[in-house]
Design an enzyme around this catalytic site. Sequence first.
Site, PDB file in Angstrom:
ATOM      1  N   LYS A   1       5.180  -4.602  16.292  1.00 47.43           N
ATOM      2  CA  LYS A   1       5.563  -4.831  14.893  1.00 47.43           C
ATOM      3  C   LYS A   1       4.940  -3.751  14.013  1.00 47.43           C
ATOM      4  O   LYS A   1       5.570  -3.246  13.092  1.00 47.43           O
ATOM      5  CB  LYS A   1       5.122  -6.215  14.407  1.00 47.43           C
ATOM      6  N   ASP A   2       3.682  -3.398  14.336  1.00 49.76           N
ATOM      7  CA  ASP A   2       3.022  -2.321  13.591  1.00 49.76           C
ATOM      8  C   ASP A   2       3.287  -1.006  14.322  1.00 49.76           C
ATOM      9  O   ASP A   2       2.396  -0.424  14.947  1.00 49.76           O
ATOM     10  CB  ASP A   2       1.524  -2.614  13.478  1.00 49.76           C
TER      11      ASP A   2
ATOM     12  N   HIS B   1      -1.598 -15.974  15.760  1.00 51.79           N
ATOM     13  CA  HIS B   1      -0.320 -16.661  15.955  1.00 51.79           C
ATOM     14  C   HIS B   1       0.201 -16.299  17.346  1.00 51.79           C
ATOM     15  O   HIS B   1      -0.475 -15.571  18.098  1.00 51.79           O
ATOM     16  CB  HIS B   1       0.679 -16.274  14.859  1.00 51.79           C
TER      17      HIS B   1
ATOM     18  N   SER C   1       3.626 -12.782  11.841  1.00 48.72           N
ATOM     19  CA  SER C   1       2.587 -12.046  11.128  1.00 48.72           C
ATOM     20  C   SER C   1       1.645 -13.066  10.499  1.00 48.72           C
ATOM     21  O   SER C   1       2.079 -14.152  10.097  1.00 48.72           O
ATOM     22  CB  SER C   1       3.238 -11.210  10.020  1.00 48.72           C
ATOM     23  N   SER C   2       0.372 -12.682  10.399  1.00 50.86           N
ATOM     24  CA  SER C   2      -0.588 -13.594   9.762  1.00 50.86           C
ATOM     25  C   SER C   2      -0.199 -13.827   8.306  1.00 50.86           C
ATOM     26  O   SER C   2      -0.522 -14.855   7.717  1.00 50.86           O
ATOM     27  CB  SER C   2      -1.983 -12.994   9.828  1.00 50.86           C
ATOM     28  N   ARG C   3       0.498 -12.851   7.727  1.00 48.41           N
ATOM     29  CA  ARG C   3       0.899 -12.977   6.321  1.00 48.41           C
ATOM     30  C   ARG C   3       1.966 -14.042   6.099  1.00 48.41           C
ATOM     31  O   ARG C   3       2.152 -14.505   4.978  1.00 48.41           O
ATOM     32  CB  ARG C   3       1.443 -11.648   5.808  1.00 48.41           C
TER      33      ARG C   3
ATOM     34  N   GLY D   1       2.253 -14.212  18.345  1.00 49.79           N
ATOM     35  CA  GLY D   1       2.317 -12.773  18.613  1.00 49.79           C
ATOM     36  C   GLY D   1       1.013 -12.287  19.238  1.00 49.79           C
ATOM     37  O   GLY D   1       1.018 -11.580  20.246  1.00 49.79           O
ATOM     38  N   HIS D   2      -0.126 -12.712  18.650  1.00 47.62           N
ATOM     39  CA  HIS D   2      -1.425 -12.309  19.209  1.00 47.62           C
ATOM     40  C   HIS D   2      -1.595 -12.904  20.616  1.00 47.62           C
ATOM     41  O   HIS D   2      -2.099 -12.242  21.517  1.00 47.62           O
ATOM     42  CB  HIS D   2      -2.578 -12.838  18.339  1.00 47.62           C
TER      43      HIS D   2
ATOM     44  N   GLN E   1       1.267   2.050  13.327  1.00 50.06           N
ATOM     45  CA  GLN E   1      -0.135   1.883  13.748  1.00 50.06           C
ATOM     46  C   GLN E   1      -0.296   2.275  15.226  1.00 50.06           C
ATOM     47  O   GLN E   1      -1.249   2.942  15.607  1.00 50.06           O
ATOM     48  CB  GLN E   1      -0.552   0.427  13.532  1.00 50.06           C
TER      49      GLN E   1
HETATM   50  O1  PAF Z   1      -3.235  -4.804  13.677  1.00 51.42           O
HETATM   51  C1  PAF Z   1      -4.314  -5.271  13.276  1.00 51.42           C
HETATM   52  O2  PAF Z   1      -4.531  -6.484  13.272  1.00 51.42           O
HETATM   53  C2  PAF Z   1      -5.380  -4.336  12.756  1.00 51.42           C
HETATM   54  O3  PAF Z   1      -4.821  -3.262  12.077  1.00 51.42           O
HETATM   55  C3  PAF Z   1      -6.340  -3.856  13.843  1.00 51.42           C
HETATM   56  C4  PAF Z   1      -5.637  -3.023  14.894  1.00 51.42           C
HETATM   57  C5  PAF Z   1      -7.018  -5.048  14.499  1.00 51.42           C
HETATM   58  C6  PAF Z   1      -7.430  -2.975  13.215  1.00 51.42           C
HETATM   59  O4  PAF Z   1      -8.156  -3.663  12.250  1.00 51.42           O
END
Ligand code: PAF
Length: 294
Positions: A164-165, A34, A200-202, A36-37, A168
């Site tokens: 957003k993450d 999306h 988000s993809s979700r 965001g990516h 992570q």
């Molecule tokens: O954020 C994500 O899409 C995933 O957690 C990642 C960093 C690609 C690892 O699978």
Amino acid sequence: MIIINSIQQLKDQLLLFRKQKKSIGFVPTMGALHQGHLSLIENALKECDLVICSIFVNPTQFNDLNDLDKYPRTIEKDAQMLKKAGCDVLFAPEVNEIYTEQELELKRQKVEDTSWTEGKQVDFGSLDKVMEGAQRPGHFNGVAQVVSKLFRIVEPQKAYFGQKDFQQLAIIRTMVKQLEMPIEIVACPIIREENGLAMSSRNERLTKEERKRAGFIFETLAKMKKLKNNTSIAELKTFVEAQLKTESLIKLEYFEIADAETLQSISDLEQAKSAVACIALKIGEVRLIDNILL
Ligand code: PAF
């Protein structure tokens, strides 16, 4: 754009780029791309000579197999979007290209596999025990496992992740530091839909009505932020919890205000150099997360 499925082919291609002294920016994703990516790709294109994007739905980071099954897979559409955005290489490996059968079996048996550290110690301290780590046991181990593997394959100068993450990002920064990987981790701002819902993809799994009403999450976070200077953290939490109770579609999992570096809960904003408010909730069957820096 070149599309590559095998590690060897990618390494050969990367060798050619390195001989031409090109700097490499890497955007790891699980697809279902999306805006965001695409903003990560855009940032990488600005700062690096070449951009590699990976699409790999990583089985070891899903603690719920149902969630893994339901994860949207839209590789053809994704490839078109990446090409249009100016991405140079799409790396889209199959599961058996990345994992051995033994690694997958350990995950099935829920054995915390740390062989991905290749003998070095990675200690996340309390970073992976709170919030998402507490709700999704093994999730961050799986994320670190796949990201370390991808980093070793691609060896980029810079890698781009969305804020957003938030947790992570902290995990990946810690991993890179402890494994002494010479990679700069670049955090990119959250991109939101028109109503404020974090992309988000979700989101694709929400109904039209749910997606519309999910704008209430950011609306509440933004209102809470406005109150922060003359309201205690306990009161800010009560405010958010009470607000979200008024939206019948939302089932709150957690709302935390934490030190933005350590991710440990704080009880006073003075306790941290910078603070972040993080939220996780469900709308119907779809689990969403969001955050706002305070
Ligand atoms: O954020 C994500 O899409 C995933 O957690 C990642 C960093 C690609 C690892 O699978």
